[in-house]
Design a protein around this motif. Structure first.
Motif, mmCIF file in Angstrom:
data_model
loop_
_atom_site.group_PDB
_atom_site.id
_atom_site.type_symbol
_atom_site.label_atom_id
_atom_site.label_comp_id
_atom_site.label_asym_id
_atom_site.label_seq_id
_atom_site.Cartn_x
_atom_site.Cartn_y
_atom_site.Cartn_z
ATOM 1 N N GLY A 63 10.012 -11.752 7.139
ATOM 2 C CA GLY A 63 10.224 -11.114 8.435
ATOM 3 C C GLY A 63 9.071 -10.252 8.894
ATOM 4 O O GLY A 63 7.955 -10.313 8.359
ATOM 5 N N SER A 64 9.351 -9.438 9.887
ATOM 6 C CA SER A 64 8.320 -8.661 10.589
ATOM 7 C C SER A 64 7.458 -7.803 9.670
ATOM 8 O O SER A 64 6.231 -7.787 9.789
ATOM 9 N N GLN A 65 8.077 -7.064 8.755
ATOM 10 C CA GLN A 65 7.291 -6.158 7.921
ATOM 11 C C GLN A 65 6.357 -6.901 6.988
ATOM 12 O O GLN A 65 5.194 -6.520 6.820
ATOM 13 N N GLU A 66 6.822 -7.972 6.378
ATOM 14 C CA GLU A 66 5.949 -8.768 5.510
ATOM 15 C C GLU A 66 4.787 -9.343 6.327
ATOM 16 O O GLU A 66 3.647 -9.394 5.850
ATOM 17 N N ASN A 67 5.081 -9.770 7.550
ATOM 18 C CA ASN A 67 4.030 -10.302 8.417
ATOM 19 C C ASN A 67 2.953 -9.252 8.679
ATOM 20 O O ASN A 67 1.753 -9.533 8.617
ATOM 21 N N ILE A 68 3.392 -8.043 8.993
ATOM 22 C CA ILE A 68 2.441 -6.961 9.269
ATOM 23 C C ILE A 68 1.650 -6.595 8.017
ATOM 24 O O ILE A 68 0.437 -6.357 8.081
ATOM 25 N N ASP A 69 2.313 -6.572 6.866
ATOM 26 C CA ASP A 69 1.620 -6.275 5.612
ATOM 27 C C ASP A 69 0.492 -7.277 5.381
ATOM 28 O O ASP A 69 -0.620 -6.899 4.963
ATOM 29 N N ASN A 70 0.768 -8.549 5.659
ATOM 30 C CA ASN A 70 -0.241 -9.589 5.455
ATOM 31 C C ASN A 70 -1.375 -9.503 6.469
ATOM 32 O O ASN A 70 -2.519 -9.836 6.158
ATOM 33 N N VAL A 71 -1.068 -9.049 7.679
ATOM 34 C CA VAL A 71 -2.115 -8.858 8.694
ATOM 35 C C VAL A 71 -2.986 -7.660 8.320
ATOM 36 O O VAL A 71 -4.210 -7.713 8.422
ATOM 37 N N TRP A 72 -2.350 -6.571 7.886
ATOM 38 C CA TRP A 72 -3.111 -5.403 7.425
ATOM 39 C C TRP A 72 -4.091 -5.804 6.331
ATOM 40 O O TRP A 72 -5.253 -5.381 6.315
ATOM 41 N N ALA A 87 5.573 -0.673 15.908
ATOM 42 C CA ALA A 87 5.413 0.748 16.255
ATOM 43 C C ALA A 87 5.546 1.630 15.024
ATOM 44 O O ALA A 87 4.801 2.597 14.850
ATOM 45 N N LEU A 88 6.478 1.286 14.154
ATOM 46 C CA LEU A 88 6.687 2.058 12.924
ATOM 47 C C LEU A 88 5.425 2.045 12.066
ATOM 48 O O LEU A 88 5.068 3.038 11.429
ATOM 49 N N ASN A 89 4.728 0.914 12.062
ATOM 50 C CA ASN A 89 3.492 0.792 11.285
ATOM 51 C C ASN A 89 2.304 1.456 11.969
ATOM 52 O O ASN A 89 1.360 1.880 11.303
ATOM 53 N N MET A 90 2.351 1.527 13.282
ATOM 54 C CA MET A 90 1.250 2.143 14.016
ATOM 55 C C MET A 90 1.322 3.664 14.005
ATOM 56 O O MET A 90 0.321 4.352 14.149
ATOM 57 N N ILE A 91 2.543 4.178 13.832
ATOM 58 C CA ILE A 91 2.745 5.628 13.912
ATOM 59 C C ILE A 91 3.208 6.169 12.562
ATOM 60 O O ILE A 91 4.398 6.225 12.274
ATOM 61 N N GLY A 92 2.271 6.533 11.727
ATOM 62 C CA GLY A 92 2.611 7.256 10.512
ATOM 63 C C GLY A 92 2.872 6.464 9.257
ATOM 64 O O GLY A 92 2.986 7.031 8.181
ATOM 65 N N GLU A 93 2.992 5.122 9.333
ATOM 66 C CA GLU A 93 3.258 4.350 8.122
ATOM 67 C C GLU A 93 2.149 3.354 7.841
ATOM 68 O O GLU A 93 2.373 2.267 7.328
ATOM 69 N N ARG A 94 0.955 3.733 8.171
ATOM 70 C CA ARG A 94 -0.210 2.898 7.930
ATOM 71 C C ARG A 94 -0.569 2.922 6.432
ATOM 72 O O ARG A 94 -0.682 3.999 5.835
ATOM 73 N N PRO A 95 -0.732 1.764 5.790
ATOM 74 C CA PRO A 95 -1.114 1.741 4.366
ATOM 75 C C PRO A 95 -2.446 2.446 4.141
ATOM 76 O O PRO A 95 -3.352 2.364 4.977
ATOM 77 N N ALA A 96 -2.565 3.137 3.014
ATOM 78 C CA ALA A 96 -3.775 3.912 2.728
ATOM 79 C C ALA A 96 -5.020 3.031 2.702
ATOM 80 O O ALA A 96 -6.102 3.459 3.103
ATOM 81 N N GLU A 97 -4.868 1.777 2.237
ATOM 82 C CA GLU A 97 -6.020 0.895 2.108
ATOM 83 C C GLU A 97 -6.282 0.058 3.371
ATOM 84 O O GLU A 97 -7.228 -0.733 3.419
#
Length: 306
Positions: A63-72, A87-97
């Protein structure tokens, strides 16, 4: 003349075949094998990309979160995602790497949040979820990282009082509905494209002890990312009734499915092409669930506006 015309057609077909053969393939993180992301949206993007020398291939995912993780991480060039999850990933939940920034493109189809409760149970309305005297209500939101789970986690950020509920991250919403009936769950939520024929919606409507609650807190519709409203509040028809009478409706939140890319890790030319394609009108097959859901949203939006 006829010979020349046939020759022209043959040459055109050959060039088209050669273009397809040498087109660069873009891996797009989608969703389940049987879902609209994989079977409708990515094929539509593929058709639109061909004239620019690209092809799109759907990679199945959770789903969406796995997709975003792979794009990151740069494992996928692009991924489909709900706007609220992005939006959740853009605001405050950006992976450190993580490198670069996420860009959200297009509004392909709406996704609505449906929450089912038991008649006479602990939850009769959204207010019960934030009642200080009803802490630790058990809410099923699908598997960890699913669109529904991430939606609910985002709502908790927007309304901190909602954080007092206990989230159960398990799959198979039909099983969760059975646990709702037996008292093991207080609320079962799922995010789907609005569809009167959806089996989960029909299961809830057909059971006399189950009902949908409204999710209509104003604070949710104030959330924005990049100037774009994350949620719309819509009254969705979930059953037609008889001759227009007795139709059942639910007021709930609607977000959008779009394309997510990593600005830093995406080729500039491809970035421009994807931006152009994502903004195309009538991208989807008219008979697809995604296209019908979008048309339904536009009809409801027009009624609200008028």
């Amino acid at each position: 003349m006829k010979k020349h015309f046939v020759s022209f057609l043959s040459t055109t077909a050959l060039l088209a075949t050669m273009t397809m053969a040498y087109a660069e393939t873009i891996q797009i993180a989608a969703g389940g094998e049987d879902g609209e992301y994989t079977n409708t949206i990515v094929p539509a993007l593929n058709q639109a990309l061909i004239k620019y020398g690209y092809r799109a291939h759907a990679e199945t995912s959770a789903g969406s979160q796995e997709n975003i993780d792979n794009v990151w991480a740069g494992k996928m060039q692009a991924g489909l995602s709900q706007l609220d999850v992005a939006a959740l990933n853009m605001i405050g939940e950006r992976p450190a790497e993580a490198q670069g920034d996420l860009i959200f493109m297009g509004q392909f189809a709406p996704e609505a949040l449906f929450c089912a409760a038991k008649e006479g149970g602990k939850v009769a309305s959204y207010d019960d979820l934030t009642d200080p005297l009803k802490k630790n209500l058990i809410v099923s939101v699908g598997k960890t990282g699913s669109g529904t789970a991430r939606t609910f986690e985002y709502l908790m950020k927007l309304d901190p009082k909602l954080s007092q509920v206990k989230l159960i991250r398990e799959g198979n919403p039909t099983v969760q509905l059975n646990r709702l009936l037996s008292g093991g769950r207080d609320l079962v939520c799922f995010v789907i494209m609005p569809n009167l024929e959806n089996e989960l919606v029909k299961t809830v409507l057909d059971h006399k002890k189950l009902m949908f609650i409204n999710i209509n807190k104003p604070v949710f519709t104030q959330a924005k990312v990049g100037g774009i409203r994350v949620y719309d509040l819509m009254e969705i028809t979930i059953s037609k009734g008889f001759l227009g009478f007795g139709a059942k409706k639910v007021k709930t939140l609607v977000t959008w499915v779009g394309l997510v890319v990593n600005e830093k890790l995406t080729d500039e030319i491809l970035l421009k092409v994807l931006s152009k394609v994502a903004l195309q009108d009538n991208l989807l097959r008219p008979d697809s669930l995604a296209a019908k859901a979008k048309a339904l949203f536009e009809q409801l939006k027009a009624k609200v506006t008028n």
